[in-house]
Enzyme design. Structure first.
Site: not given
Length: 329
Positions: A63, A88, A214, A218, A220, A314
């Site tokens: 990130k 989060s 994923e 979750g 999506d 990650s």
């Protein structure tokens, strides 16, 4: 999408040129993280695996790349008003630290149940934290209101062109080091890392099949790709706390549609098993979200026998108490 004042703004879909520009902006600021290999992992998958260790990145996650790039891209006179983000944990830390390095005030909207380690680190980087309940309150609405009141710039965790471009530099570095790959497997939360990675893969390794992974609770992104439009789901519950988004980003979804071969899911139990593998065999700490892509490959969810496979790890931000419980499991 809105601009933080409630006004609609057109989408700017980033390209690989934006990833290259991001690479120049973050040079000397983000770590060029190592690419690790493991004969044990290769034997388990029946493939040649290359692990891009973003768990060793500044703030412990990929990130930082997107956060630093997004802040650096803001005009200096606007930067003075500060930045707002919601997260989060990993994006929170990334914005806080990247803002500190660039002398920019930062405010982070975080869920009350965010990991204590991530909250403490965010405060430690000098950011103001505003808490909310992820199950009853809308973090984006809170952040947009704050941005409007303060004249600050809102930088979402994944649905932002400069964030996507910055995240794409991880895969860019991976392919620069390994050469062309047959497959690239990437964790998927909101889709910024996957979209940016896919831009790099298409440009540098055109024959590379890109997959997102994923948490099972979750999916999506998987639903969205199948339906051809962004699907919203209730807040999922998984140990992969960095992938608990309710939908993929509108800036990255067109990229996913055009470049991603498929999206698969893994269970929390598989994430724990993969965390244990990294700790025992490769001597590295990878958080549950960071294990998503590796779990899919090591458990055969994505068949890759005989292929050269890049895997993005990650992040590595898991508190020691939770890590001990996961590994003891």
């Amino acid at each position: 999408m809105t601009d933080g004042t409630g006004q609609a703004r057109p989408l700017h879909i980033p390209t690989f040129d934006d990833v290259r520009a991001a690479q120049a902006r973050i040079a000397g600021k983000a770590h060029r993280t190592p690419v690790l290999t493991s004969k044990t992992a290769d034997a388990k998958a029946g493939a040649s695996l290359f692990f891009k260790t973003e768990n060793l990145q500044r703030i412990g996650a990929f990130k930082f790349r997107g956060a630093y790039n997004a802040i650096a891209a803001i005009a200096a006179e606007v930067r003075r008003n500060g930045v707002i983000a919601y997260s989060s944990g990993n994006h929170a830390q990334a914005i806080a630290y990247a803002a500190q390095l660039q002398g920019v005030p930062a405010t982070i909207v975080m869920p009350k149940d965010a990991p204590a380690m991530k909250m403490a680190a965010t405060r430690g980087y000098g950011a103001e934290i505003i808490l909310y309940d992820r199950y009853t309150e809308d973090r984006q609405a809170i952040s947009e209101r704050l941005a409007h009141e303060r004249g600050a710039t809102l930088i979402p965790p994944y649905d932002h062109p400069d964030v996507i471009a910055g995240q794409g530099t991880a895969a860019l570095e991976l392919i620069e080091e390994t050469g062309e790959l047959d497959m690239l497997v990437v964790p998927l939360g909101g889709g910024g890392l996957l979209a940016g990675s896919a831009l790099s893969a298409r440009a540098l390794s055109p024959g590379c099949a890109v997959y997102g992974v994923e948490p099972e609770a979750g999916n999506d992104g998987q639903q969205s790709l199948r339906k051809g439009e962004v699907v919203h789901i209730p807040v999922p519950r998984s140990i992969a706390d960095g992938a608990l988004s309710t939908h993929v980003g509108y800036h990255n979804f067109p990229i996913l549609q055009q470049t991603v071969e498929g999206i698969v899911t893994v269970t929390d139990a598989q994430l724990v098993e993969t965390m244990r593998f990294f700790a025992e065999r490769m001597k590295i700490v990878v958080e549950p979200t960071g294990c998503l892509a590796a779990a899919a490959v090591l458990n055969g969810t994505i068949p890759c026998a005989g292929k050269r496979v890049g895997i993005i790890l990650s992040g590595g931000n898991v508190d020691l108490k939770s890590l001990g419980a996961f590994l003891a499991g």
